[in-house]
Write an enzyme that holds these catalytic residues in place. Structure first.
Site, PDB file in Angstrom:
ATOM      1  N   GLY A  50       0.568  -1.079  -0.166  1.00  0.00           N
ATOM      2  CA  GLY A  50      -0.032   0.051  -0.311  1.00  0.00           C
ATOM      3  C   GLY A  50       0.707   1.217  -0.022  1.00  0.00           C
ATOM      4  N   ILE A  69      -4.549  -1.204  -5.557  1.00  0.00           N
ATOM      5  CA  ILE A  69      -3.270  -2.058  -4.975  1.00  0.00           C
ATOM      6  C   ILE A  69      -3.755  -3.417  -5.543  1.00  0.00           C
ATOM      7  CG2 ILE A  69      -2.711  -2.633  -2.570  1.00  0.00           C
ATOM      8  CD1 ILE A  69      -2.430   0.081  -3.365  1.00  0.00           C
ATOM      9  N   ALA A 113      10.843  -4.180  -7.746  1.00  0.00           N
ATOM     10  CA  ALA A 113       9.721  -4.388  -8.516  1.00  0.00           C
ATOM     11  C   ALA A 113       9.925  -4.282 -10.152  1.00  0.00           C
ATOM     12  CB  ALA A 113       8.443  -4.225  -8.099  1.00  0.00           C
ATOM     13  N   LEU A 166      -2.602  -8.753 -37.425  1.00  0.00           N
ATOM     14  CA  LEU A 166      -3.890  -9.659 -37.412  1.00  0.00           C
ATOM     15  C   LEU A 166      -4.973  -9.047 -37.845  1.00  0.00           C
ATOM     16  CD1 LEU A 166      -1.870 -11.254 -35.330  1.00  0.00           C
ATOM     17  CD2 LEU A 166      -3.627 -11.551 -34.066  1.00  0.00           C
ATOM     18  N   GLY A 167      -5.227  -7.477 -38.114  1.00  0.00           N
ATOM     19  CA  GLY A 167      -6.121  -7.047 -38.596  1.00  0.00           C
ATOM     20  C   GLY A 167      -7.545  -7.126 -37.639  1.00  0.00           C
ATOM     21  N   GLU A 223       4.189   1.865 -11.215  1.00  0.00           N
ATOM     22  CA  GLU A 223       5.431   1.921 -10.669  1.00  0.00           C
ATOM     23  C   GLU A 223       6.325   2.588 -11.433  1.00  0.00           C
ATOM     24  OE1 GLU A 223       6.932  -2.073  -9.689  1.00  0.00           O
ATOM     25  OE2 GLU A 223       4.773  -3.043  -9.317  1.00  0.00           O
TER      26      GLU A 223
END
Length: 395
Positions: free
Chosen positions: A141, A174, A253, A349-350, A374
């Site tokens: 947090g 979070i 991280a 891929l259209g 982040e």
């Protein structure tokens, strides 16, 4: 004069021969995580994404059994893997889905790392073994509704009341919040910013899940609400005061994201290559047209440059020489290039590129979150700008 060594064949999946840089243990860990993701995640991920629901607790226990939670930490049931091995795991997990990598990243690189790095021995013994096994899920947090990129301006506050602490405030966006057994919460105090290991069953703590997301749908995202949460004196992490604590966790991280983003890019690129070889227009596969090949070549260059960059940073982390500015370098480049690879793959891929029958749009929308969480693009640009010029443009 001896005959020249015979060149190995060109491998379209590894055009730069990066696998030659990896040890047998590196390859074994990568292949184990890839097999798990292929068997356990890929058959279900499109439905999880569409439903906005994922069996987090079940997956966490399985990932704990693989040794993937807190895998680069030592002791307390953690695997003690190298930074490169952890990065390879992040790449394979995000090749399945960013939400799965986020589960592992938040658990290991944020919540577990904070306790491992700054917690007391009692806190480590209480939380880390069950977190490494996936029996206890953690969350981190820091971000607040009004102070995302400016943690120094946070309003969450912990005040002393006798020997206890009383915690009030809110955190936003979070990961794992609604399923966590422990929340590492950062708060202002009279002595500066401190971290607290908060059992989520403490009265006054709640974590309502955030719904209606169009990115990271296969991930639990929550708000944390602390309303007169009373904690004993030993809930505070004793090893750090100030911004250094949460920022060092974020750097750890972000390193995983440098690798993970290349997993999302690889999955999208591979989908585009296979599609280009089988989809026919004007009587032949579209992969035989020059413009399509130019797109594929450019994507391959950026993809494998990004993996090389991630590997280089991993070696620096293993040598204890990785600076936060270098992590910003990696996240800025790799996430930015990964999202461009996904977008270009979608053009190949259209119309099929927007279907969940293919992974491309799912990865692209996930990376829209990875691009800004982040540390936004702009924040990492300013980190590098300050490092390059010596001038602080943050304020």
């Amino acid at each position: 004069m001896s005959a020249p060594a015979k060149l190995p064949p060109f491998d379209p999946a590894d055009p730069l021969g990066i696998d030659d840089l990896l040890s047998a243990d590196d390859l074994a860990i990568r292949d184990t995580v890839r097999s798990w993701a292929t068997d356990r995640v890929l058959p279900h991920i499109a439905q999880w994404y569409e439903d906005g629901e994922v069996p987090v607790r079940e997956l966490a226990r399985e990932l704990g059994g693989l040794g993937a939670l807190g895998m680069s930490l030592t002791g307390y049931g953690c695997a003690g893997a190298t930074a490169v091995q952890y990065g390879l795991a992040c790449l394979e997990l995000e090749a399945a889905d960013s939400g799965i990598r986020s589960l592992v990243s938040v658990q290991g690189s944020l919540a577990m790392y904070a306790i491992w790095k700054y917690g007391s021995e009692e806190q480590k013994q209480r939380w880390l073994p069950s977190m490494a096994a996936g029996e206890t899920i953690g969350c981190f947090g820091l971000t607040e509704p009004d102070h995302g990129s400016d943690p120094a301006g946070m309003r969450t506050y912990a005040k002393r009341d006798g020997t206890d602490w009383v915690l009030n405030g809110r955190k936003m966006w979070i990961t794992n919040g609604s399923v966590a057994g422990v929340a590492v919460v950062w708060a202002q105090t009279d002595d500066g910013m401190r971290g607290f290991a908060v059992p989520t069953d403490t009265p006054g703590f709640s974590a309502p899940e955030i719904k209606h997301k169009w990115s990271l749908r296969a991930s639990v995202t929550s708000e944390l609400v602390m309303d007169e949460v009373r904690l004993p004196a030993d809930a505070v992490l004793p090893g750090v005061t100030g911004l250094k604590g949460p920022l060092s966790c974020l750097s750890h991280a972000r390193y995983g994201i440098v690798w993970g983003a290349m997993g999302a890019a690889r999955a999208s690129f591979e989908a585009a290559v296979e599609y280009a070889k089988t989809r026919e227009q004007f009587g032949r596969p579209i992969g035989g047209f020059q413009l399509t090949q130019a797109k594929l070549a450019d994507m391959a260059v950026e993809l494998h440059k990004g993996v090389l960059l991630a590997h280089h940073l991993g070696l620096r982390m293993d040598a204890g020489r990785l600076r936060p500015e270098q992590v910003s370098f990696g996240k800025l480049n790799n996430v930015r290039e990964a999202i461009e690879i996904c977008r270009t793959s979608r053009t190949i891929l259209g119309a099929n590129g927007i279907s969940l029958e293919y992974p491309v749009m799912r990865h692209a929308t996930n990376l829209e979150s990875v691009l800004t969480y982040e540390g936004t693009v702009e924040m990492h640009q300013l980190v590098l700008g300050k490092a390059l010029t010596g001038l602080d443009a943050f304020r």
